[in-house]
Design an enzyme around this catalytic site. Structure first.
Site, mmCIF file in Angstrom:
data_model
loop_
_atom_site.group_PDB
_atom_site.id
_atom_site.type_symbol
_atom_site.label_atom_id
_atom_site.label_comp_id
_atom_site.label_asym_id
_atom_site.label_seq_id
_atom_site.Cartn_x
_atom_site.Cartn_y
_atom_site.Cartn_z
ATOM 1 N N CYS A 122 -38.582 -1.369 -38.964
ATOM 2 C CA CYS A 122 -37.405 -0.837 -38.985
ATOM 3 C C CYS A 122 -36.987 -1.114 -40.845
ATOM 4 C CB CYS A 122 -36.674 -1.620 -38.093
ATOM 5 S SG CYS A 122 -37.370 -1.213 -36.175
ATOM 6 N N HIS A 258 -29.200 -1.268 -40.006
ATOM 7 C CA HIS A 258 -29.981 -0.160 -38.977
ATOM 8 C C HIS A 258 -29.411 -0.666 -37.814
ATOM 9 C CE1 HIS A 258 -33.722 0.255 -37.098
ATOM 10 N NE2 HIS A 258 -33.517 -1.072 -36.432
ATOM 11 N N ASN A 289 -32.753 4.538 -32.146
ATOM 12 C CA ASN A 289 -33.258 3.452 -32.457
ATOM 13 C C ASN A 289 -34.247 4.203 -33.452
ATOM 14 O OD1 ASN A 289 -35.097 1.982 -34.339
ATOM 15 N ND2 ASN A 289 -34.618 -0.247 -32.828
HETATM 16 C C1 LIG Z 1 -33.235 -4.243 -25.239
HETATM 17 C C2 LIG Z 1 -31.689 -5.238 -24.642
HETATM 18 C C3 LIG Z 1 -30.837 -3.982 -24.844
HETATM 19 C C4 LIG Z 1 -31.079 -5.927 -23.908
HETATM 20 O O1 LIG Z 1 -30.442 -7.033 -23.600
HETATM 21 P P1 LIG Z 1 -30.099 -8.409 -23.198
HETATM 22 O O2 LIG Z 1 -28.602 -7.810 -23.438
HETATM 23 O O3 LIG Z 1 -31.277 -9.039 -24.225
HETATM 24 O O4 LIG Z 1 -30.612 -7.756 -22.202
HETATM 25 P P2 LIG Z 1 -31.928 -9.253 -20.881
HETATM 26 O O5 LIG Z 1 -32.724 -8.523 -21.736
HETATM 27 O O6 LIG Z 1 -31.456 -11.005 -21.546
HETATM 28 O O7 LIG Z 1 -31.537 -8.848 -19.489
HETATM 29 C C5 LIG Z 1 -30.080 -9.347 -19.108
HETATM 30 C C6 LIG Z 1 -29.985 -8.913 -17.586
HETATM 31 O O8 LIG Z 1 -30.794 -7.370 -17.545
HETATM 32 C C7 LIG Z 1 -32.008 -7.279 -17.378
HETATM 33 N N1 LIG Z 1 -32.296 -5.736 -17.652
HETATM 34 C C8 LIG Z 1 -33.399 -5.174 -18.264
HETATM 35 N N2 LIG Z 1 -33.626 -4.277 -18.750
HETATM 36 C C9 LIG Z 1 -32.943 -3.443 -17.923
HETATM 37 C C10 LIG Z 1 -32.201 -2.183 -18.309
HETATM 38 N N3 LIG Z 1 -33.475 -1.969 -18.684
HETATM 39 N N4 LIG Z 1 -32.396 -1.686 -17.312
HETATM 40 C C11 LIG Z 1 -31.108 -2.231 -16.435
HETATM 41 N N5 LIG Z 1 -31.208 -3.508 -16.328
HETATM 42 C C12 LIG Z 1 -32.195 -4.511 -17.287
HETATM 43 C C13 LIG Z 1 -32.830 -7.608 -16.731
HETATM 44 O O9 LIG Z 1 -33.290 -8.328 -15.953
HETATM 45 C C14 LIG Z 1 -31.486 -9.400 -17.207
HETATM 46 O O10 LIG Z 1 -30.716 -9.377 -15.281
HETATM 47 P P3 LIG Z 1 -31.048 -10.781 -14.848
HETATM 48 O O11 LIG Z 1 -29.509 -11.424 -15.558
HETATM 49 O O12 LIG Z 1 -30.540 -10.404 -13.794
HETATM 50 O O13 LIG Z 1 -32.164 -11.668 -15.145
HETATM 51 C C15 LIG Z 1 -31.173 -6.170 -26.316
HETATM 52 O O14 LIG Z 1 -31.789 -7.416 -26.202
HETATM 53 C C16 LIG Z 1 -32.139 -6.053 -27.355
HETATM 54 O O15 LIG Z 1 -30.847 -4.248 -27.608
HETATM 55 N N6 LIG Z 1 -32.563 -6.472 -28.807
HETATM 56 C C17 LIG Z 1 -32.669 -5.958 -29.484
HETATM 57 C C18 LIG Z 1 -33.391 -4.632 -29.474
HETATM 58 C C19 LIG Z 1 -34.057 -4.289 -31.342
HETATM 59 O O16 LIG Z 1 -33.231 -4.532 -31.774
HETATM 60 N N7 LIG Z 1 -34.888 -3.803 -31.461
HETATM 61 C C20 LIG Z 1 -35.603 -3.342 -32.536
HETATM 62 C C21 LIG Z 1 -35.491 -4.573 -33.342
HETATM 63 S S1 LIG Z 1 -35.370 -3.303 -35.094
#
Ligand SMILES: CC(C)(COP(=O)(O)OP(=O)(O)OC[C@H]1O[C@@H](n2cnc3c(N)ncnc32)[C@H](O)[C@@H]1OP(=O)(O)O)[C@@H](O)C(=O)NCCC(=O)NCCS
Length: 333
Positions: A122, A258, A289
């Protein structure tokens, strides 16, 4: 002792023109939620993504790149024959070799420029901007075409809750050329290879060769640590880029980070104490993204909508798999 001539370049470099290509197929959250037991509301709240674009079979990495590059060259007023170097930042060109930059350069009608791909996920586009600036100032090239392009839909596991709704497709391009005044500030870049496993292709190509029945490799991500790293550590990198460019947040006009997650964008703006006057790119809502393509896509949209105007300053911050990052202040063309 014989001495040889040293290269001499331009005093400064700047972005001369921006172009982009948005794939035709719009994919709303509703289309993805069933396979990952999610909801439109969860995706909007957690990521800010409302819809994304996925390329059709005809919208190849090459096709999208050429379209974005033609538009960038036209706006820059630079002919294909004037391009000395083509840099393509991508992780979704499906051949190990050759680089896709050479065939893109050929289709554009350039005159046999240096052409190669950048593998910095990215952050690849911002790596390319820095390299282009240095090539021009160092005398290796006069005009450099920098393309960020992805077809991440090819590498996405639609049953993976952590990634299926995030990754998307598109292309953005800029022409970088000589300038009488500074148009690209010092880069702040680096890597944290000890955290390489946080975002990675689930299986390497060698292993995949004997496991073809399992389907194509896909991108796997441990989202939460990446989220925390991007939200906090990258604010310091952005601040350093401002400092090294010699400007304060008050003097910044546009923030084009980004497009990984709307909450990361908001957290960065907050941590860096960007004033209300700074215009922030939020292309992620409609584009998801798009990795290396996200910054030029977002910048092109801001220019098209009249939110970013020529001569304004903009801060780029990019981060991703590696982990890698790069940030710089640029002047809007
Ligand atoms: C992926 C992302 C949106 C997830 O958001 P988050 O706030 O970190 O969420 P978590 O992974 O901690 O999960 C929180 C809860 O949602 C749930 N969950 C995860 N994915 C889910 C989905 N797609 N739909 C519904 N629930 C979901 C999890 O099981 C967890 O449940 P719990 O609290 O009962 O255990 C976030 O981590 C993110 O954007 N990460 C960076 C992504 C990125 O930029 N990547 C590329 C870098 S270039």
């Amino acid at each position: 002792m014989t001495t040889i001539s040293a290269p001499t370049g331009a005093a400064h470099a700047r972005i001369l023109g921006v172009g982009s290509y948005r794939p035709s197929r719009v994919v709303p959250n509703a289309e993805l939620v069933e396979a990952i037991d999610s909801s439109d509301e969860w995706i909007r709240t957690r990521s800010g993504i409302v819809e994304r674009r996925w390329a059709t079979p005809e919208e190849t990495v090459q096709m999208m790149s050429v379209a974005a590059a033609r538009s960038a060259m036209e706006r820059a007023g630079v002919e294909p024959a004037e391009i000395d170097c083509v840099l393509v930042a991508t992780v979704s060109h499906m051949r190990q070799t050759p680089a896709i930059a050479t065939s893109i350069a050929a289709e554009l009608g350039t005159d046999h420029p240096a052409a190669f791909d950048i593998s910095a996920a990215c952050a690849g586009f911002c790596h390319g901007i820095s390299m282009a600036s240095d090539f021009i100032r160092g005398g290796s090239a006069r005009h450099v075409l920098v393309i960020g392009v992805e077809r991440l839909s090819d590498l996405t596991n639609l049953h993976d809750r952590g990634t299926a709704f995030i990754f998307a497709d598109g292309a953005g391009a800029v022409v970088v050329g000589p300038s009488e005044t500074p148009g690209i500030g010092p880069v702040v870049w680096g890597s944290e290879g000890e955290r390489a496993e946080l975002i990675t292709q689930n299986v390497d190509w060698l292993t995949w060769g004997t496991a073809a029945e399992k389907g194509l490799p896909y991108l796997a991500m441990d989202g939460n640590p990446v989220f925390r790293w991007a939200s906090f550590a990258m604010a310091k990198i952005g601040q350093e880029a401002l400092d090294r460019a010699g400007i304060t947040a008050d003097q910044l006009d546009c923030f084009v980070p980004h497009q990984a997650n709307m909450r990361i964008i908001d957290a960065l703006a907050r941590s860096m104490k960007l004033p209300e006057s700074v215009k922030i790119a939020r292309d992620i809502a409609e584009m998801g993204n798009t990795s290396a393509a996200s910054i030029p896509l977002a910048l092109d949209r801001m220019i098209a909508e009249g939110r970013a105007t020529s001569g304004e300053t903009a801060l780029f911050i990019a981060f991703g798999a590696g982990l890698v990052y790069a940030a710089q202040v640029i002047v809007v063309p």
